[in-house]
Design an enzyme around this catalytic site. Structure first.
Site, PDB file in Angstrom:
ATOM      1  N   HIS A 165     -22.178   1.314  48.224  1.00  0.00           N
ATOM      2  CA  HIS A 165     -22.177   1.688  49.594  1.00  0.00           C
ATOM      3  C   HIS A 165     -20.605   1.794  50.493  1.00  0.00           C
ATOM      4  CE1 HIS A 165     -21.237  -2.689  50.143  1.00  0.00           C
ATOM      5  NE2 HIS A 165     -20.554  -2.339  51.458  1.00  0.00           N
TER       6      HIS A 165
HETATM    7  C1  UD1 Z   1     -20.115  -2.178  56.511  1.00  0.00           C
HETATM    8  C2  UD1 Z   1     -18.772  -2.521  56.380  1.00  0.00           C
HETATM    9  C3  UD1 Z   1     -18.472  -3.074  54.883  1.00  0.00           C
HETATM   10  C4  UD1 Z   1     -19.562  -3.852  54.518  1.00  0.00           C
HETATM   11  C5  UD1 Z   1     -21.227  -3.706  54.586  1.00  0.00           C
HETATM   12  C6  UD1 Z   1     -22.097  -4.503  54.275  1.00  0.00           C
HETATM   13  C7  UD1 Z   1     -17.030  -1.771  57.620  1.00  0.00           C
HETATM   14  C8  UD1 Z   1     -16.076  -0.776  57.819  1.00  0.00           C
HETATM   15  N1  UD1 Z   1     -17.591  -1.690  56.792  1.00  0.00           N
HETATM   16  O1  UD1 Z   1     -20.343  -1.171  55.958  1.00  0.00           O
HETATM   17  O2  UD1 Z   1     -17.108  -3.770  54.640  1.00  0.00           O
HETATM   18  O3  UD1 Z   1     -19.327  -3.980  53.039  1.00  0.00           O
HETATM   19  O4  UD1 Z   1     -21.138  -3.145  56.239  1.00  0.00           O
HETATM   20  O5  UD1 Z   1     -23.288  -3.903  53.952  1.00  0.00           O
HETATM   21  O6  UD1 Z   1     -17.230  -2.453  58.740  1.00  0.00           O
HETATM   22  N2  UD1 Z   1     -26.822   1.963  59.054  1.00  0.00           N
HETATM   23  C9  UD1 Z   1     -27.978   2.317  59.129  1.00  0.00           C
HETATM   24  N3  UD1 Z   1     -28.542   0.983  59.619  1.00  0.00           N
HETATM   25  C10 UD1 Z   1     -28.118  -0.329  59.752  1.00  0.00           C
HETATM   26  C11 UD1 Z   1     -26.668  -0.167  59.393  1.00  0.00           C
HETATM   27  C12 UD1 Z   1     -26.053   0.951  59.154  1.00  0.00           C
HETATM   28  O7  UD1 Z   1     -28.603   3.172  59.179  1.00  0.00           O
HETATM   29  O8  UD1 Z   1     -28.749  -1.083  60.046  1.00  0.00           O
HETATM   30  C13 UD1 Z   1     -26.175   3.475  58.651  1.00  0.00           C
HETATM   31  C14 UD1 Z   1     -25.785   4.210  59.676  1.00  0.00           C
HETATM   32  O9  UD1 Z   1     -25.715   5.558  59.465  1.00  0.00           O
HETATM   33  C15 UD1 Z   1     -24.132   3.933  59.814  1.00  0.00           C
HETATM   34  C16 UD1 Z   1     -23.768   3.715  58.380  1.00  0.00           C
HETATM   35  O10 UD1 Z   1     -24.988   3.163  57.768  1.00  0.00           O
HETATM   36  O11 UD1 Z   1     -23.295   4.892  60.494  1.00  0.00           O
HETATM   37  C17 UD1 Z   1     -22.609   2.850  57.985  1.00  0.00           C
HETATM   38  O12 UD1 Z   1     -22.644   1.874  58.778  1.00  0.00           O
HETATM   39  P1  UD1 Z   1     -21.521   0.714  58.977  1.00  0.00           P
HETATM   40  O13 UD1 Z   1     -21.980  -0.834  59.612  1.00  0.00           O
HETATM   41  O14 UD1 Z   1     -20.461   1.585  59.898  1.00  0.00           O
HETATM   42  O15 UD1 Z   1     -20.717   0.415  57.634  1.00  0.00           O
HETATM   43  P2  UD1 Z   1     -21.370   0.066  56.338  1.00  0.00           P
HETATM   44  O16 UD1 Z   1     -21.328   1.182  55.239  1.00  0.00           O
HETATM   45  O17 UD1 Z   1     -22.584  -0.664  56.494  1.00  0.00           O
HETATM   46  N1  UDP Z   2     -28.008  -7.917  49.450  1.00  0.00           N
HETATM   47  C1  UDP Z   2     -29.189  -8.295  49.762  1.00  0.00           C
HETATM   48  N2  UDP Z   2     -30.048  -6.903  49.381  1.00  0.00           N
HETATM   49  C2  UDP Z   2     -29.403  -5.774  48.784  1.00  0.00           C
HETATM   50  C3  UDP Z   2     -28.105  -5.853  48.707  1.00  0.00           C
HETATM   51  C4  UDP Z   2     -27.179  -6.921  48.804  1.00  0.00           C
HETATM   52  O1  UDP Z   2     -29.608  -9.158  50.299  1.00  0.00           O
HETATM   53  O2  UDP Z   2     -30.315  -4.926  48.861  1.00  0.00           O
HETATM   54  C5  UDP Z   2     -26.884  -9.182  49.782  1.00  0.00           C
HETATM   55  C6  UDP Z   2     -26.185  -9.643  48.417  1.00  0.00           C
HETATM   56  O3  UDP Z   2     -26.839 -10.605  47.571  1.00  0.00           O
HETATM   57  C7  UDP Z   2     -24.987 -10.327  49.113  1.00  0.00           C
HETATM   58  C8  UDP Z   2     -24.598  -9.345  50.443  1.00  0.00           C
HETATM   59  O4  UDP Z   2     -26.086  -8.787  50.580  1.00  0.00           O
HETATM   60  O5  UDP Z   2     -25.314 -11.494  49.520  1.00  0.00           O
HETATM   61  C9  UDP Z   2     -23.810  -8.407  50.100  1.00  0.00           C
HETATM   62  O6  UDP Z   2     -23.774  -7.273  51.120  1.00  0.00           O
HETATM   63  P1  UDP Z   2     -22.913  -6.024  50.937  1.00  0.00           P
HETATM   64  O7  UDP Z   2     -22.923  -5.482  49.477  1.00  0.00           O
HETATM   65  O8  UDP Z   2     -23.900  -5.049  51.894  1.00  0.00           O
HETATM   66  O9  UDP Z   2     -21.718  -6.163  51.515  1.00  0.00           O
HETATM   67  P2  UDP Z   2     -20.330  -6.554  50.816  1.00  0.00           P
HETATM   68  O10 UDP Z   2     -20.423  -7.754  50.302  1.00  0.00           O
HETATM   69  O11 UDP Z   2     -19.584  -5.590  50.066  1.00  0.00           O
HETATM   70  O12 UDP Z   2     -19.273  -6.629  52.158  1.00  0.00           O
END
Ligand code: UD1
Ligand code: UDP
Length: 369
Positions: free
Chosen positions: A209
């Site tokens: 992601h």
């Molecule tokens: C964010 C964090 C990343 C973390 C990740 C955990 C930043 C810069 N990035 O990335 O470090 O690893 O969360 O998963 O803060 N969206 C949905 N539903 C949701 C959330 C997101 O549809 O509930 C979609 C939307 O299109 C949104 C996109 O995902 O614009 C990105 O979401 P965002 O929270 O900006 O960044 P992540 O890629 O989730």
């Molecule tokens: N995780 C989860 N379901 C998923 C993918 C990840 O519960 O389908 C959990 C995973 O066990 C870990 C956390 O989400 O605890 C990691 O989140 P993510 O990879 O989104 O973010 P990051 O750690 O890269 O910030």
């Protein structure tokens, strides 16, 4: 959403799925010591399966304040969370604001606190990928430099903070991700039915992601080819950011029709823990999953599909390899990783599962000075 506020409380702020997982052991430790706290969900993640499901499974209380921030520009997202968290900090005057990790929400909440002269405690301080393309790297560096309490998970993260001469006090605590596994895996194994829903018995568990990967059409195309040609079947939990990009790039159909790939929506924590425990290897650009792979209860090889990692401890301990984003290198690394099964260490470089307790103990000691 608002509840009753007691004076002089800690404020625990979360906003994305990993923050909920990693803050849960701290909330539990606060409750065990009957320390009052305000729990805030700043709403960076808002889908049920990225937010509320985690609050329920990790048995956290309903947030005292909860927002939904549905915006797509990073600046606007950070600005809006800053304004929302400023309002609740101003209203409740917590004694310390605790944030975890490196998201835009963490930067926003920490800035809101420090501008109101409320001390910030940064959980998982001092990680560095040295890759400035990553928003997470900017966020981490900035938050570390405005925090009063820096909870570094390892000696390596302490060294990073020392080198940068941060002004806050550094404490090495381990990572609460290990506490969360120990606290929740037994219940996950009782409650999850994920294994019966999988098409494959032996599989690689995949997540991807990171913006620098999935927002780049060339890297995304490489990933699709890699997963469809992988030497063992792939179970792929697709993050909402990635689902959007796969559809935009017209790659969704190729992936979903591959006989080598099972696509799943983002899994709940229980299902994901059980899937990790039962996979042959992990293929991921996630930060938290690199750490979880090292837990004795999981103990899996993890191939990091990125150019860098801020978790070198997992590499040094033999669990993780940074394999880049090119198809050939990832496929070769998968073949090699399959040979590691059963040969990995039995201890994690991220601690013994007591990080949450240590952090709360340090906070109470520091506050009584
Ligand atoms: C964010 C964090 C990343 C973390 C990740 C955990 C930043 C810069 N990035 O990335 O470090 O690893 O969360 O998963 O803060 N969206 C949905 N539903 C949701 C959330 C997101 O549809 O509930 C979609 C939307 O299109 C949104 C996109 O995902 O614009 C990105 O979401 P965002 O929270 O900006 O960044 P992540 O890629 O989730
Ligand atoms: N995780 C989860 N379901 C998923 C993918 C990840 O519960 O389908 C959990 C995973 O066990 C870990 C956390 O989400 O605890 C990691 O989140 P993510 O990879 O989104 O973010 P990051 O750690 O890269 O910030």
């Amino acid at each position: 959403m608002e509840g009753t506020i007691l004076p002089n409380e800690y404020m625990v702020i979360v906003g994305t799925r990993p923050e909920i997982v990693k803050m849960a052991p701290i909330v539990r430790a606060l409750e065990e010591r009957s320390l009052p706290y305000i729990f805030v969900h700043c709403g960076q993640h808002y889908d049920y399966n990225m937010s509320q499901q985690f609050i329920e499974e990790l048995e956290l209380p309903a947030p005292t304040y909860g927002f939904k921030v549905r915006v797509y520009s990073p600046g606007l997202q950070t600005g809006r969370i800053l304004a929302l968290t400023e309002r609740v900090i101003k209203k409740t005057r917590p004694k310390t604001v605790l944030v975890e990790g490196d998201t835009n929400g963490v930067l926003a909440a920490a800035l809101a606190a420090v501008k109101l002269n409320v001390p910030v405690g940064h959980v998982e301080a001092g990680l560095r990928s040295f890759d400035l393309r990553m928003p997470e790297e900017h966020n981490r560096r900035l938050v570390d430099h405005i925090s009063t309490h820096l909870f570094a998970p390892t000696e390596n993260s302490r060294k990073n903070l020392k080198r940068e001469s941060v002004w806050g006090k550094i404490h090495v605590t381990g990572n609460t991700v290990i506490d969360a596994i120990i606290q929740h895996l037994p219940m996950a194994e009782r409650k999850s039915n994920i294994i019966n829903e999988l098409r494959f018995k032996h599989f690689a568990l995949v997540t991807a992601h990171r913006a620098e990967n999935v927002d780049d059409p060339v890297v995304l195309q490489n990933f699709v080819e890699t997963f469809t040609e992988a030497p063992l079947p792939v179970v792929y939990s697709v993050h909402p950011r990635t689902r959007k990009r796969l559809r935009q790039q017209r790659l969704w159909r190729k992936l979903s029709s591959s006989s080598n790939v099972q696509l799943l929506p983002p899994l709940g924590y229980f299902d994901f823990l059980v899937a990790m425990k039962n996979c042959e290897l992990l293929l991921t650009d996630s930060g938290g999953i690199q750490e979880e792979a090292t837990a004795p209860q999981i103990r899996k090889p993890v191939l990091v599909i990125r150019l860098s990692t801020e978790r070198p401890e997992a590499v040094e301990a033999g669990f993780a390899s940074v394999v880049g984003v090119q198809k050939e290198s990832v496929l070769a690394a998968m073949e090699n990783a399959l040979k590691l099964k059963g040969k990995l260490p039995r201890t994690s470089p991220y601690g013994d599962g007591k990080a949450g307790k240590k952090i709360v103990e340090i906070l109470t000691k520091e506050d009584s000075r």
